[in-house]
Design a protein around this motif. Structure first.
Motif, PDB file in Angstrom:
ATOM      1  N   TYR A  75       0.897  -1.162   0.000  1.00 26.27           N
ATOM      2  CA  TYR A  75       0.000   0.000   0.000  1.00 26.27           C
ATOM      3  C   TYR A  75       0.927   1.201   0.000  1.00 26.27           C
ATOM      4  O   TYR A  75       2.014   1.155   0.596  1.00 26.27           O
ATOM      5  N   THR A  76       0.537   2.280  -0.653  1.00 29.58           N
ATOM      6  CA  THR A  76       1.499   3.379  -0.812  1.00 29.58           C
ATOM      7  C   THR A  76       0.816   4.653  -1.286  1.00 29.58           C
ATOM      8  O   THR A  76      -0.199   4.593  -1.989  1.00 29.58           O
ATOM      9  N   GLY A  77       1.416   5.787  -0.901  1.00 25.87           N
ATOM     10  CA  GLY A  77       0.985   7.061  -1.455  1.00 25.87           C
ATOM     11  C   GLY A  77       1.453   7.217  -2.891  1.00 25.87           C
ATOM     12  O   GLY A  77       1.016   8.111  -3.595  1.00 25.87           O
ATOM     13  N   GLY A  78       2.357   6.371  -3.298  1.00 24.36           N
ATOM     14  CA  GLY A  78       2.792   6.393  -4.686  1.00 24.36           C
ATOM     15  C   GLY A  78       4.289   6.495  -4.876  1.00 24.36           C
ATOM     16  O   GLY A  78       4.811   6.075  -5.910  1.00 24.36           O
ATOM     17  N   GLN A 139      -6.734  -3.322   2.985  1.00 23.37           N
ATOM     18  CA  GLN A 139      -6.925  -3.827   1.613  1.00 23.37           C
ATOM     19  C   GLN A 139      -5.685  -4.606   1.150  1.00 23.37           C
ATOM     20  O   GLN A 139      -5.804  -5.683   0.567  1.00 23.37           O
ATOM     21  N   ALA A 140      -4.508  -4.066   1.439  1.00 22.81           N
ATOM     22  CA  ALA A 140      -3.280  -4.757   1.019  1.00 22.81           C
ATOM     23  C   ALA A 140      -3.180  -6.117   1.714  1.00 22.81           C
ATOM     24  O   ALA A 140      -2.774  -7.117   1.107  1.00 22.81           O
ATOM     25  N   LYS A 141      -3.581  -6.163   3.001  1.00 17.81           N
ATOM     26  CA  LYS A 141      -3.531  -7.439   3.738  1.00 17.81           C
ATOM     27  C   LYS A 141      -4.415  -8.479   3.046  1.00 17.81           C
ATOM     28  O   LYS A 141      -4.051  -9.654   2.966  1.00 17.81           O
ATOM     29  N   LYS A 142      -5.586  -8.019   2.557  1.00 17.76           N
ATOM     30  CA  LYS A 142      -6.491  -8.965   1.861  1.00 17.76           C
ATOM     31  C   LYS A 142      -5.804  -9.527   0.619  1.00 17.76           C
ATOM     32  O   LYS A 142      -5.845 -10.730   0.369  1.00 17.76           O
ATOM     33  N   PHE A 143      -5.158  -8.650  -0.158  1.00 18.13           N
ATOM     34  CA  PHE A 143      -4.458  -9.133  -1.360  1.00 18.13           C
ATOM     35  C   PHE A 143      -3.337 -10.102  -0.978  1.00 18.13           C
ATOM     36  O   PHE A 143      -3.049 -11.058  -1.689  1.00 18.13           O
TER      37      PHE A 143
END
Ligand SMILES: Cc1ncc(COP(=O)(O)O)c(C=O)c1O
Length: 315
Positions: A75-78, A139-143
């Motif tokens: 997950y990231t701000g970019g 969300q990243a954890k789900k992926f």
């Protein structure tokens, strides 16, 4: 660095690091210490995050946690995402990334250009609110639950500190004489911890100062709030922040940070993002306190080119 041409490198990854450092000329008021800024936007994606992305991937490879055919998740701000996308592209890993519309379009488009698969978590009117990063993490954890994934989980990843220790070692070589203070904005705290560790282990007298947005000064006041400085002030104390490697935390005003980014471009020709403006505001405070005959160092985190679609340079 005299007469040294950059050597032929076998891949873009070998060009990460060894960035230049310059003395600020015009924005430093009389009666202040010298202020030096390490220009991390000379890195391949235009940000110091290239150092941590490379370290997170290569340390995971060394342990055997990340193997050929696996998908990297983050997950990231970019900024971290652009750096990870670049490293994954070169090394042949798929990269699945969670980001948000609170972050600049340039960063989102850069991640896609470098081959990342993007998932956007909607923000509240483009603001970085205290719940945003935690929602992205969920969300990243789900992926990352699916098989054959490696979650780099930046706020918990200690591998990145190794990547930034090199920045501290470079500073020790580049700055002639002692560094009296070093400051930098805290997101994951990876950069500050890496540089702080390198300087403290080298017995540098440098006072290491963590900077954060005044409206979300969780480290100095415990109170989280919203702001628009991408990359820092995540709304919680980053687990990597270790009291052994910094001496003090300071809250910096966002308006001053934005004004400083514009002054750096117009007066110094140093074209950077908002968090770099904040770093220089912090460095100038320290420079006034330390006074002439001292040296204060900070970092230009990334290039202003990443912020052209935002209002930072809309004058
Ligand atoms: C633009 C920008 N500035 C500053 C930081 C803070 O760096 P660190 O995560 O090493 O604390 C980040 C991190 O994401 C960033 O993207």
């Amino acid at each position: 660095m005299k007469n040294s041409f950059p050597k032929l490198q076998s891949s873009i990854l070998d060009t990460i690091g060894n960035t230049p450092i310059v003395r600020l000329q015009k924005v430093v008021p009389p009666g202040s210490a010298d202020v030096f800024v390490k220009l991390e936007y000379f890195s391949p994606t235009g940000s110091y995050k290239d150092r941590m992305a490379l370290a997170m991937i290569e340390e995971a490879e060394k342990r055997g946690d990340l193997r050929s055919g696996m998908t990297v998740v983050e997950y990231t701000g970019g900024s971290t995402g652009s750096s990870l996308a670049l490293v994954c592209a070169v090394k042949g890993y798929k990269f699945k990334v969670v980001s948000s519309d609170a972050f600049s379009q340039e960063k989102l488009k850069t991640m896609r250009a470098l081959g990342a698969e993007l998932f956007i978590v909607p923000s509240e009117g483009g603001k970085i609110t205290p719940d945003l990063v935690p929602r992205m993490i969920e969300q990243a954890k789900k992926f990352a639950e699916s098989q054959e994934t490696y979650f780099t989980y930046q706020h918990r990843n200690k591998d990145m500190v190794k990547g930034y220790e090199k920045m501290g070692l470079e500073l020790l070589k580049q700055v002639e004489g002692p560094i009296h203070a070093f400051c930098g904005g805290v997101g994951t705290a990876g950069m500050l911890m890496g540089v702080g560790k390198a300087l403290k282990e080298a017995k540098s007298p440098a006072r290491i100062v963590a900077l954060e947005p005044a409206t979300s000064a969780v480290i100095s006041t415990g109170v989280a709030g919203s702001h628009r400085i991408e990359g820092i002030g995540s709304g919680f104390i980053p687990p990597i922040l270790d009291k052994n490697y910094y001496d003090e935390a300071r809250a910096i005003d966002e308006t001053e940070a934005r004004q400083m980014a514009r002054r750096l471009a117009k007066e110094e020709g140093i074209f950077v993002g908002t968090s770099s403006g904040l770093n220089v505001v912090g460095a100038l405070q320290l420079a006034r306190e330390f006074g002439p005959g001292h040296t204060v160092v900070t970092v230009a985190v990334d290039t202003g080119l990443k912020y052209l679609a935002s209002d930072l340079y809309e004058l």
